[in-house]
Design an enzyme around this catalytic site. Structure first.
Site, PDB file in Angstrom:
ATOM      1  CG  LEU A 134       7.831  27.781  17.008  1.00 49.93           C
ATOM      2  CD1 LEU A 134       7.780  29.226  16.857  1.00 49.93           C
ATOM      3  CD2 LEU A 134       6.655  27.118  16.538  1.00 49.93           C
ATOM      4  CG  ASP A 135       8.032  28.374  20.942  1.00 52.17           C
ATOM      5  OD1 ASP A 135       8.353  29.808  20.681  1.00 52.17           O
ATOM      6  OD2 ASP A 135       7.068  28.266  20.816  1.00 52.17           O
ATOM      7  CB  ALA A 136      13.939  25.252  20.068  1.00 51.17           C
TER       8      ALA A 136
END
Lengths: 286, 286, 286, 286
Positions: free
Chosen positions: A229-231
């Site tokens: 997530l969001d990486a």
């Protein structure tokens, strides 16, 4: 008739690559209008982007591929040739917030960004009118909170996506987390706009997190979606100045401007073949 | 003779504060040259900064304090009155990197920032010549790696600090972590410059962390030091654009410019009494 | 019931103004929520903005004006009191380019900026559909090239304006020069967005001028319209980076983003009573 | 032993240039580490910059020039080959203001910018101590106000310059206008930093001009000096935000930071062979 092509390639660096490729292009009467290259001293990788102008007969994709095979094999290259004038199909996914959607539709409508929008998928019906006014199909796929419901919803979503066969999917403030199997299904094809300067303030309510920490700048990050997530690989970021006197609501409003401009720039880089991904990072030729 | 004063105050907000304070100032023939105030709707706190020009006889600090007492008691205020022309004593601490030190010394030397520098403390001897050329005492206090050595070094450091009684201590790229008891001893008095956009990349080697994550902007953060590493109240932040082709070494070089300018701005805000701290966040009147 | 008011005033500076005004406000149970003031050392002028929260009975505009008269006479003030929740009427004028119009309509539609749009006037019919879709009347007033035709067109335009009695007129890329009598008729009421960083590149085709000069940044300027072309008081400006490889067409596209955001900020300052004009310059309280 | 070279060239564009040059480089076992090129559609010119890593025996400048002659003749090229590790000689000229000088000396001293500083020439003696502390010769050449005195002073200046044979001359806030014959003598070799965003506010006292106009941003411009005052090819520009409350003195102080950083960036581009000049404009490969 002359055409513009974009050639993107990457491989382990070795002497002679530029000479081999540029000779191949010259032999097809191609003129290299733009050139970018990057040698990464850590990984030893070489990345390259050419804009080529050539008589179209000489660069026919099939013929080019066959002939280019010799070079790509010698250097073990990943590569892609695309015709600059050919518009990509970009499917948009949204929830209720419409600033990113509005911005992309505006740029598309006035021709400032080159793409086709086959449809919009949303988990809410709020933006149907606005989208349909533009003559674009709108698909409502509500996403329930329970696991089984979620799974069904995302299967339905993938079904719609696969019907339109888009080149790219943009999560234009789509407020749901895609399941891992969807992230894996469309690698480096799904672009998200996150409303913080990553890696600060991942996950939910980043503007609230920013306010709580008392930062003096807030930002937005455009990145490829991965299972983490969001990486995923970051394409573009920017920030704006905020102050103690900005409430969370004002920060949200101020942030919209930077979100939409960061997404527009990131999407443009992607569509103009300016982005190469290597080990969760991007090389951006701009 | 007329003098300039700075009045800083904070309290729970109630109607009439501005009238009471401005009336008090007017009664002393004070003219309010600058005014800033902020009402925080979450905490209900009120923050205020006045620049007052007044005949010095009427604003003598002792007399002012006595007379002002009535107002401060009524509203349960924290407050401070300072004379604008009185320079603060700012003690600098450095290690080997000199860009922040050089920048502060330059601004001090040419009068662009108002402060006195009683001495520089360092855990290395590298910058002695440059500092002493400016006529500023230089104290070497090496910091060993073992706990007992560290403790002794910081006791020695605190001793030197207490001899000079500075208003403010600036960690101008001092590459040691102050022990909790030192952080507690000088609350909101120790200013650090961290070479990342906090809260991203706390701790050691933030430029390496930034390169590893592939961010497109890197930054610097000026903050008050608390026991919580790199988590104190943020005074100022800024960023610069970086690219895939910038090595860690280049990022370090590029970052120096933003570090020194962020520190200079943050220190100026602090010295001009523009900063009020409340619950690990700052109100900056600029 | 409590209401929010904005008090704007300016006069020659004298001691006691802040005390007198804040006392007057306190006497009406007003709480000063925001305060800005500026003393201009050159002209000796004093400028002030208060956001006041007060029981509405105590700040009724008529009664306030009568009572405030005593203070304003003593200090020979210019002043204005407005109710924060009362939306201003902003009439838009456009030609064919729609990026500024689209942006304002978006912010208006989603409530990010507080205003009413009584109508749009244009010298072309291109944007009628988009404007009318928003439920806003659209008036076409073509502007001929000959003097008599121009005069008639602007008389017609002024007639329409006067029918709607707007507080503000925004030239959202209206590509005609208003005649002097119109500039004089609506002083500090007409806001223009010019597509350069003024005073660089006044007049026609500023992006072409910028390209010819080889500047490395291009900008936009939001200003009040005066009889002097592109020389009125500047409200807001910003720039973006451009490069040798950006054609005029690309510069136009890049510039659109900064034009719309500069206009949006400038208009917001104006509508929130953050702008005071003095001798062709602005004081902006933001 | 391998060495790094920089190859800069320009000519009228024709197909095959990239292939010819890259083949020539490959034949010398050169590896192209960085490549930039630009085709200007208006003038039809082609500009190119290569960073080449090659065994030094194969790229000896004399031998390279002879062999490269065939290509350069075929395409009628202007070109230059330089060894990346060879430091350029940069002569500095200053008056009394020292922020740009200090900044360049700092970057030179810590190795952040690669150059040799053979001497500093000034029309005042103020900065002698600081310069000589760095071990750099300081030449005082006062510039009288009368024409004959000025002429003599500049002849003396040119004499000193010619003794040191610098590659580049930097006017680091040298407050005299070079006579036309000196501008002509060192074409594209004299770099000036002007303290405004050109073409706004040419000539004397640009900060005063900016204050008088009421702009909201102020800037700095790094450019090559030509006979036309402040009108030479622009290398780099940047701006900072200013406000109504910034006095001219504060604007001067704020401007210093942007002046020094713009000059440092511009000078770096120049020294790293990133700048090509064509018709009073620059192509910057960065």
């Amino acid at each position: 008739m002359s055409k513009r092509y974009r050639l993107l390639l990457s491989c382990l660096d070795q002497p002679g690559i530029v000479a081999a490729v540029s000779r191949f292009v010259a032999d097809r009467e191609g003129n290299i209008m733009e050139a970018n290259q990057y040698h990464d001293p850590i990984s030893g990788m070489f990345f390259m982007r050419y804009i080529i102008e050539s008589p179209s007969a000489n660069m026919a994709e099939k013929e080019f591929a066959d002939a280019f095979g010799q070079i790509t094999e010698r250097y073990d290259m990943s590569w892609r040739l695309s015709i600059a004038s050919q518009k990509r199909k970009v499917l948009l996914m949204v929830s209720k917030l419409d600033h990113c959607l509005t911005d992309i539709l505006y740029r598309w409508k006035c021709g400032d960004i080159q793409l086709d929008i086959p449809c919009v998928i949303s988990n809410h019906d709020d933006l149907r009118d606005y989208v349909e006014w533009h003559g674009i199909p709108y698909h409502l796929v509500p996403v329930p909170k329970d696991d089984a419901g979620k799974q069904a919803a995302f299967e339905k979503t993938a079904e719609i996506i696969d019907k339109y066969v888009p080149d790219t999917i943009v999560l234009a403030r789509y407020m749901q987390i895609l399941p891992p199997w969807m992230c894996a299904k469309y690698p480096n094809q799904v672009i998200n706009i996150h409303h913080s300067f990553l890696p600060s303030f991942k996950g939910a309510k980043p503007y609230h997190q920013a306010k709580a920490r008392g930062v003096k700048l807030t930002g937005a990050t455009c990145h490829y979606v991965t299972e983490d997530l969001d990486a995923g690989p970051i394409i573009e970021q920017d920030v704006i100045r905020i102050s103690h006197h900005n409430s969370v609501e004002e920060t949200v409003r101020l942030g919209k401007d930077v979100e939409r401009s960061v997404l527009a720039r990131g999407l443009r880089y992607h569509l103009e073949d300016r982005v190469l991904v290597h080990e969760n990072k991007t090389v951006i030729f701009n």
